[in-house]
Design a protein around this motif. Structure first.
Motif, short mmCIF file in Angstrom:
data_model
loop_
_atom_site.label_atom_id
_atom_site.label_comp_id
_atom_site.label_asym_id
_atom_site.label_seq_id
_atom_site.Cartn_x
_atom_site.Cartn_y
_atom_site.Cartn_z
N ALA A 94 40.44 33.87 40.99
CA ALA A 94 40.31 35.29 41.32
C ALA A 94 41.61 36.04 41.02
O ALA A 94 41.59 37.15 40.46
CB ALA A 94 39.94 35.45 42.80
N HIS A 115 41.87 36.64 37.30
CA HIS A 115 41.00 37.72 36.83
C HIS A 115 41.61 39.09 37.15
O HIS A 115 41.56 40.00 36.31
CB HIS A 115 39.62 37.61 37.48
CG HIS A 115 38.76 36.53 36.90
ND1 HIS A 115 38.59 36.36 35.55
CD2 HIS A 115 38.00 35.57 37.50
CE1 HIS A 115 37.78 35.35 35.33
NE2 HIS A 115 37.41 34.84 36.49
N VAL A 116 42.16 39.25 38.36
CA VAL A 116 42.76 40.54 38.74
C VAL A 116 43.91 40.88 37.80
O VAL A 116 44.02 42.01 37.29
CB VAL A 116 43.25 40.50 40.20
CG1 VAL A 116 44.05 41.75 40.52
CG2 VAL A 116 42.07 40.37 41.15
N LEU A 173 32.40 36.10 38.70
CA LEU A 173 33.50 36.49 39.59
C LEU A 173 34.27 37.65 39.00
O LEU A 173 34.63 38.60 39.72
CB LEU A 173 34.43 35.29 39.82
CG LEU A 173 35.67 35.55 40.68
CD1 LEU A 173 35.29 36.08 42.05
CD2 LEU A 173 36.50 34.26 40.80
N ARG A 174 34.52 37.62 37.71
CA ARG A 174 35.24 38.72 37.06
C ARG A 174 34.46 40.03 37.21
O ARG A 174 35.05 41.08 37.49
CB ARG A 174 35.45 38.39 35.58
CG ARG A 174 36.19 39.47 34.78
CD ARG A 174 36.23 39.10 33.32
NE ARG A 174 36.81 40.15 32.49
CZ ARG A 174 38.09 40.21 32.14
NH1 ARG A 174 38.92 39.26 32.54
NH2 ARG A 174 38.54 41.19 31.38
N GLU A 227 32.33 40.78 39.59
CA GLU A 227 32.38 41.18 41.00
C GLU A 227 33.70 41.89 41.30
O GLU A 227 33.74 42.90 42.01
CB GLU A 227 32.22 39.95 41.88
CG GLU A 227 32.22 40.23 43.38
CD GLU A 227 30.95 40.90 43.85
OE1 GLU A 227 30.98 41.47 44.97
OE2 GLU A 227 29.93 40.87 43.12
N ILE A 228 34.81 41.36 40.78
CA ILE A 228 36.12 41.98 41.00
C ILE A 228 36.19 43.34 40.32
O ILE A 228 36.72 44.31 40.88
CB ILE A 228 37.24 41.05 40.49
CG1 ILE A 228 37.28 39.78 41.33
CG2 ILE A 228 38.59 41.75 40.51
CD1 ILE A 228 38.23 38.72 40.80
N THR A 229 35.65 43.44 39.12
CA THR A 229 35.63 44.72 38.40
C THR A 229 34.88 45.77 39.20
O THR A 229 35.33 46.92 39.34
CB THR A 229 34.98 44.55 37.02
OG1 THR A 229 35.70 43.57 36.27
CG2 THR A 229 34.99 45.86 36.25
N ALA A 265 34.44 45.82 42.41
CA ALA A 265 35.21 46.13 43.62
C ALA A 265 36.35 47.10 43.32
O ALA A 265 36.69 47.95 44.15
CB ALA A 265 35.76 44.85 44.24
N LEU A 266 36.94 47.01 42.12
CA LEU A 266 38.04 47.89 41.75
C LEU A 266 37.58 49.29 41.35
O LEU A 266 38.34 50.26 41.48
CB LEU A 266 38.83 47.28 40.59
CG LEU A 266 39.66 46.04 40.90
CD1 LEU A 266 40.23 45.45 39.61
CD2 LEU A 266 40.80 46.37 41.86
#
Length: 273
Positions: free
Chosen positions: A21, A24-25, A248-249, A251-253, A255-256
């Motif tokens: 994670a 990815h961030v 996961l990438r 999902e993080i995108t 969220a941002l």
């Protein structure tokens, strides 16, 4: 000097998920670009609430802030990028104003794609106050030592050096906090938190007397703070989606780029006649 210790059991965080994670961030920000002040991720969507105020994106000295209308209490007034070398070091410095206090918060991450070490500094003061309204703190998290301590056999003694060490300084005293994890039989973590407090200079005898009288409420407050942190940790892990790879990438995108869901205010009950 007064010493307080509290050991708690917390749910374990998967190291490989955490490092993936983090990678990815870092990669998403490293591939981002600036347009008209907005920070766009590789898919073209802007990071919610973030804007470049001064300098060049991802270069030393770049200054970022929140888009008007997205401010929150205690949110940074501005964040300055001190260093951006994703393979080695990322360093940020934020200015925060809250309840009359002005604080400068520094964050430094070494090897951020698979975080090795985290350093946090805090310097605060009340512009209208004197030296009693000034304080500073430093904390260091050795993540490699943290994971190594959890990889030890159950029968192994605790790590000789705590992976997490924090220090705070005020005119009246100093405090030192250490956090040391150990594996538990059920796969969870046993975490020991130790706090030591002492007075400074000529105030040491005074602080010693004060702590002697206030030891029980201070210890109770310390334990409650640790237990509250455990609850917050559990709530955070409950929100973690166990995705990997591109899922996961994505999902993080999301969220941002998506605004957080508004918190519903409770509906007041009608007053009795």
């Amino acid at each position: 000097m007064a010493r307080f210790e509290h050991t708690v059991t917390v749910a374990a965080l998967d190291r490989h998920w955490f490092e993936e994670a983090a990678g990815h961030v870092v990669d998403l920000f490293d591939a981002s670009r600036e347009r008209g002040g907005a920070i766009l991720l590789p898919d073209g969507r802007p990071i919610h609430g973030l804007r470049l105020l001064k300098g060049r994106h991802l270069e030393s000295g770049a200054r970022y802030g929140e888009i008007p209308g997205t401010d929150r209490d205690g949110a940074p007034e501005a964040t300055v990028l001190r260093e951006w070398r994703p393979s080695r070091t990322v360093e940020l410095e934020s200015l925060v104003a809250e309840e009359g206090m002005s604080m400068r918060v520094g964050v430094r991450v070494r090897e951020p794609r698979t975080p090795r070490e985290l350093e946090v500094s805090l310097d605060g003061h009340n512009p209208e106050g004197g030296s009693l309204y000034r304080f500073s703190g430093r904390a260091k998290v050795d993540l490699r030592a943290w994971w190594a301590a959890l990889d030890q056999p159950l029968s192994a003694p605790p790590a000789a050096r705590a992976p997490v060490v924090g220090r705070a300084v005020h005119r009246l005293g100093k405090a030192r906090l250490t956090v040391t994890p150990r594996p538990a039989e059920d796969g969870s973590w046993r975490v020991s938190v130790v706090l030591t407090v002492r007075g400074r200079w000529l105030l040491r005898p005074v602080a010693g007397v004060a702590l002697a009288f206030a030891r029980r409420p201070v210890e109770r407050g310390f334990r409650e703070a640790v237990d509250s942190s455990v609850e917050g940790w559990a709530e955070m892990l409950a929100e973690v989606v166990p995705l990997r790879g591109e899922a996961l990438r994505a999902e993080i995108t999301d969220a941002l780029t998506e605004p957080p869901e508004p918190v519903e205010e409770p509906v007041p009950l009608p007053k009795a006649l």
